[in-house]
Motif scaffolding. Structure first.
Motif, PDB file in Angstrom:
ATOM      1  N   UNK A 171      -0.712 -14.910   5.535  1.00  0.00           N
ATOM      2  CA  UNK A 171      -2.251 -14.614   5.962  1.00  0.00           C
ATOM      3  C   UNK A 171      -2.764 -13.757   4.920  1.00  0.00           C
ATOM      4  N   UNK A 172      -3.904 -14.181   4.424  1.00  0.00           N
ATOM      5  CA  UNK A 172      -4.649 -13.308   3.394  1.00  0.00           C
ATOM      6  C   UNK A 172      -5.277 -11.995   3.998  1.00  0.00           C
ATOM      7  N   UNK A 173      -5.211 -11.668   5.334  1.00  0.00           N
ATOM      8  CA  UNK A 173      -5.781 -10.705   5.824  1.00  0.00           C
ATOM      9  C   UNK A 173      -4.800  -9.714   5.730  1.00  0.00           C
ATOM     10  N   UNK A 174      -3.556  -9.877   5.889  1.00  0.00           N
ATOM     11  CA  UNK A 174      -2.393  -8.883   5.765  1.00  0.00           C
ATOM     12  C   UNK A 174      -2.287  -8.367   4.349  1.00  0.00           C
ATOM     13  N   UNK A 175      -2.320  -9.232   3.367  1.00  0.00           N
ATOM     14  CA  UNK A 175      -2.463  -8.640   2.058  1.00  0.00           C
ATOM     15  C   UNK A 175      -3.514  -7.954   1.704  1.00  0.00           C
ATOM     16  N   UNK A 176      -4.783  -8.308   2.088  1.00  0.00           N
ATOM     17  CA  UNK A 176      -5.813  -7.412   1.900  1.00  0.00           C
ATOM     18  C   UNK A 176      -5.680  -5.942   2.608  1.00  0.00           C
ATOM     19  N   UNK A 177      -5.074  -5.875   3.542  1.00  0.00           N
ATOM     20  CA  UNK A 177      -4.702  -4.722   4.348  1.00  0.00           C
ATOM     21  C   UNK A 177      -3.816  -3.932   3.597  1.00  0.00           C
ATOM     22  N   UNK A 178      -2.625  -4.498   2.919  1.00  0.00           N
ATOM     23  CA  UNK A 178      -1.784  -3.807   2.413  1.00  0.00           C
ATOM     24  C   UNK A 178      -2.379  -3.440   0.976  1.00  0.00           C
ATOM     25  N   UNK A 179      -3.269  -4.046   0.215  1.00  0.00           N
ATOM     26  CA  UNK A 179      -4.024  -3.802  -1.032  1.00  0.00           C
ATOM     27  C   UNK A 179      -4.690  -2.446  -0.596  1.00  0.00           C
ATOM     28  N   UNK A 180      -5.618  -2.371   0.236  1.00  0.00           N
ATOM     29  CA  UNK A 180      -6.393  -1.250   0.586  1.00  0.00           C
ATOM     30  C   UNK A 180      -5.388  -0.262   0.982  1.00  0.00           C
ATOM     31  N   UNK A 181      -4.327  -0.266   1.822  1.00  0.00           N
ATOM     32  CA  UNK A 181      -3.492   0.711   2.010  1.00  0.00           C
ATOM     33  C   UNK A 181      -2.720   1.431   0.828  1.00  0.00           C
ATOM     34  N   UNK A 182      -2.181   0.430   0.058  1.00  0.00           N
ATOM     35  CA  UNK A 182      -1.612   0.967  -1.293  1.00  0.00           C
ATOM     36  C   UNK A 182      -2.483   1.571  -2.310  1.00  0.00           C
TER      37      UNK A 182
END
Length: 113
Positions: free
Chosen positions: A67-78
């Motif tokens: 899901x794209x929402x997971x990767x957006x969350x990871x991008x912001x966290x990173x």
């Protein structure tokens, strides 16, 4: 900072392409808003926005990887942690290409009628 900003913009473009695809599939505005709201809530839940991902089941974690929402969350966290976001861009690029491609095909098919 510029590299991280581009990753965020890429993620926003990906989610916009998915909403464009939904808009081409669902013509009624109220139905579209309902489906988009459910997608946002479910994607946010599985992506770790409401509940930490460690508390989710194995099926939810497996679904979250696509899901794209997971990767957006990871991008912001990173970005906040000072790490790179390159690993997460591959799944987002697949969603972007699929969303825009299918939306253009559906739009072209509707114009033909």
């Amino acid at each position: 900072c510029m590299k991280e900003s581009l990753a965020v913009l890429f993620g926003i473009a990906c989610v916009t392409a998915v909403y464009l695809l939904l808009g081409n599939i669902i013509r009624d505005k109220m139905s579209y808003m309902f489906v988009a709201g459910v997608f946002i809530f479910a994607g946010g839940y599985v992506g770790g926005y409401f509940v930490p991902t460690g508390l989710l089941g194995q099926q939810a974690k497996a679904l979250a990887e696509w899901l794209p929402t997971t990767h957006l969350h990871r991008i912001y966290s990173n970005i906040l942690a000072g790490h790179g976001a390159e690993k997460n861009l591959m799944c987002l690029s697949l969603w972007l290409v699929a969303g825009l491609g299918i939306a253009m095909l559906l739009r072209g098919r509707r114009r033909g009628r």
